[in-house]
Write a protein that holds these residues in place. Structure first.
Motif, PDB file in Angstrom:
ATOM      1  N   GLY A  22       0.843  -1.473  -0.076  1.00 33.55           N
ATOM      2  CA  GLY A  22      -0.048   0.392   0.169  1.00 33.55           C
ATOM      3  C   GLY A  22       0.632   1.293   0.183  1.00 33.55           C
ATOM      4  N   THR A 217      -5.922  -2.713  -4.268  1.00 30.81           N
ATOM      5  CA  THR A 217      -5.951  -3.678  -2.592  1.00 30.81           C
ATOM      6  C   THR A 217      -6.121  -1.937  -1.752  1.00 30.81           C
ATOM      7  OG1 THR A 217      -4.183  -4.925  -2.497  1.00 30.81           O
ATOM      8  CG2 THR A 217      -5.084  -4.468  -0.386  1.00 30.81           C
ATOM      9  N   VAL A 218      -5.546  -0.556  -2.158  1.00 29.12           N
ATOM     10  CA  VAL A 218      -5.874   0.295  -1.223  1.00 29.12           C
ATOM     11  C   VAL A 218      -7.410   0.557  -1.626  1.00 29.12           C
ATOM     12  CG1 VAL A 218      -5.474   2.578  -0.612  1.00 29.12           C
ATOM     13  CG2 VAL A 218      -3.387   0.744  -0.770  1.00 29.12           C
ATOM     14  N   SER A 221     -10.392  -2.870  -1.057  1.00 26.48           N
ATOM     15  CA  SER A 221      -9.901  -4.177  -0.116  1.00 26.48           C
ATOM     16  C   SER A 221     -10.406  -3.471   1.463  1.00 26.48           C
ATOM     17  CB  SER A 221      -9.266  -4.097   0.471  1.00 26.48           C
ATOM     18  OG  SER A 221      -8.756  -5.354   1.757  1.00 26.48           O
ATOM     19  N   PHE A 224      -7.518  -3.821   4.198  1.00 22.85           N
ATOM     20  CA  PHE A 224      -6.571  -3.349   4.399  1.00 22.85           C
ATOM     21  C   PHE A 224      -6.906  -1.677   5.176  1.00 22.85           C
ATOM     22  CE2 PHE A 224      -5.139   0.557   3.118  1.00 22.85           C
ATOM     23  CZ  PHE A 224      -3.734   0.580   2.592  1.00 22.85           C
ATOM     24  N   THR A 265      -5.357  -9.853   2.354  1.00 23.02           N
ATOM     25  CA  THR A 265      -5.925  -8.321   1.242  1.00 23.02           C
ATOM     26  C   THR A 265      -6.000  -8.806  -0.140  1.00 23.02           C
ATOM     27  OG1 THR A 265      -4.404  -7.624   1.370  1.00 23.02           O
ATOM     28  CG2 THR A 265      -4.826  -7.097   3.475  1.00 23.02           C
ATOM     29  N   THR A 269      -8.970  -7.946  -2.383  1.00 19.94           N
ATOM     30  CA  THR A 269      -9.347  -6.742  -3.845  1.00 19.94           C
ATOM     31  C   THR A 269     -10.033  -6.868  -4.732  1.00 19.94           C
ATOM     32  OG1 THR A 269      -6.681  -6.377  -3.135  1.00 19.94           O
ATOM     33  CG2 THR A 269      -7.415  -5.517  -5.307  1.00 19.94           C
TER      34      THR A 269
END
Ligand code: PMV
Length: 350
Positions: A22, A217-218, A221, A224, A265, A269
């Motif tokens: 991230g 992902t950031v 998710s 996260f 995570t 995603t």
């Protein structure tokens, strides 16, 4: 014929036990959480880099990796070149006898002794070696903390390859990244019997790059946020204590749980990212069986952005851990082997 100035260095791969995943600033490679890794010995996985500069070179900077020309116009590489040239200019401004190297074209030649971009942290060793080779060429002070701040802009995890042994990367809070740099948790000599076996499940290039994977992902998710704000800060402390106390059970448990959390995570995603495959999962089961048979944690797996397993263990448990994997992979045929290959890693000072 103009003079050619030249310097060489090597930088080892580091394998995180608390993963960086991230970015809060993608341009400066500023992370959303701190991370911690173990640096491999120079004898195992490493990049060897020669940096040279000369007025006789073509005007454009160039980079050759394993004999193939690479694009150096990307913002990451440019940021490293720019920062290092600025530091060289300071040297030249102070010392009128210092040759004017900062304005000369650079030629970088790098060789990895392991597959590139297969989730084996090749960019970490690559940028660490590139930054240190140019710093040596420019005769800059070789302070690893300062160089780590520059290497971080090439590839985040590269900042940790400038130290040997057990290395942290403090996420920092400054918007200019000035406090986002690597620090030594303990030298390799503090816990010298740490070993690793690496199962090269696939030497193919990973299909989702860490940069694009992290961004997605950031953005998507739901797991996260708690990983970055609660889980990792707690584990950073547990891991540093485990290393200080040479407590392998905690080191191993936190390593495995953090790898699981990172890959959770990835799965969380959208669209999901699958770095592990069936062979990776078989390696996880094998480690569980080894630990169950031993009645305690003597082996710990971790996976980066790819299917290859890194299994940490202590030298005294070599037979029970590496022995099992090596027997399984008795027909290993090197890094590109389809069924995987095992290599041993020694952890020594860089
Ligand atoms: O430095 P990058 O962009 O190659 O990202 C590395 C990310 C992981 O290897 C998955 C984790 C880590 O901390 O090394």
């Amino acid at each position: 014929m103009s003079e050619i100035y030249r310097a060489s260095t090597t930088a080892p791969v580091n394998i995180a036990v608390i993963k960086y995943w991230g970015k809060r600033d993608a341009k400066l490679n500023l992370p959303t959480n701190s991370s911690l890794s173990v640096t491999l010995s120079q004898n195992d996985l490493r990049t060897h880099t020669t940096a040279s500069c000369s007025a006789s070179y073509p005007a454009e900077d160039s980079l050759l990796l394993n004999g193939k020309p690479q694009d150096v116009s990307g913002a990451r590489t440019q940021a490293c070149f720019r920062e290092l040239r600025a530091l060289r200019k300071e040297v030249e401004a102070k010392d009128s006898n210092a040759p004017k190297l900062a304005d000369l074209p650079l030629k970088i030649v790098s060789e990895n002794n392991f597959p590139t971009a297969a989730g084996l942290a090749s960019s970490a060793a690559g940028f660490a070696a590139l930054v240190r080779a140019i710093a040596n060429l420019y005769e800059l002070p070789a302070d690893p903390t300062e160089l780590s701040r520059i290497a971080r802009q090439g590839s985040g995890s590269a900042c940790r390859s400038l130290f040997g042994g057990y290395v942290g990367w403090e996420q920092g809070s400054a918007t200019d990244g000035s406090d986002s740099k690597a620090f030594e948790v303990a030298p390799a000599s503090h816990w010298p019997n740490m070993r690793a076996v690496i199962l090269v499940v696939s030497a193919a290039k990973k299909d989702v790059s860490s940069t694009s994977g992290m961004q997605t992902t950031v953005a998507t998710s739901s797991l996260f946020a708690s990983r970055a704000s609660e889980t990792v800060p707690r584990r950073m402390k547990e891991m540093q204590d485990a290393i200080k106390n040479k407590d392998f059970e905690t080191f191993g448990k936190v390593t495995m749980m953090d790898s699981n959390s990172f890959h959770a995570t990835c799965l969380d995603t959208y669209p999901p990212i699958f770095y592990l495959n069936d062979v990776s999962r078989a390696a996880i089961k094998m480690v569980e069986q080894i630990n169950t048979a031993a009645g305690k944690i003597i082996a710990a797996y971790t996976f980066d952005a790819g299917p290859n397993a890194v299994i940490y263990y202590l030298e005294e448990n070599e037979k029970q851990v590496a022995g099992v994997f090596k027997t399984l992979l008795a027909d290993k045929d090197g890094w590109s082997g389809e069924r995987g290959a095992a290599i041993e890693g020694n952890y020594e000072a860089a």
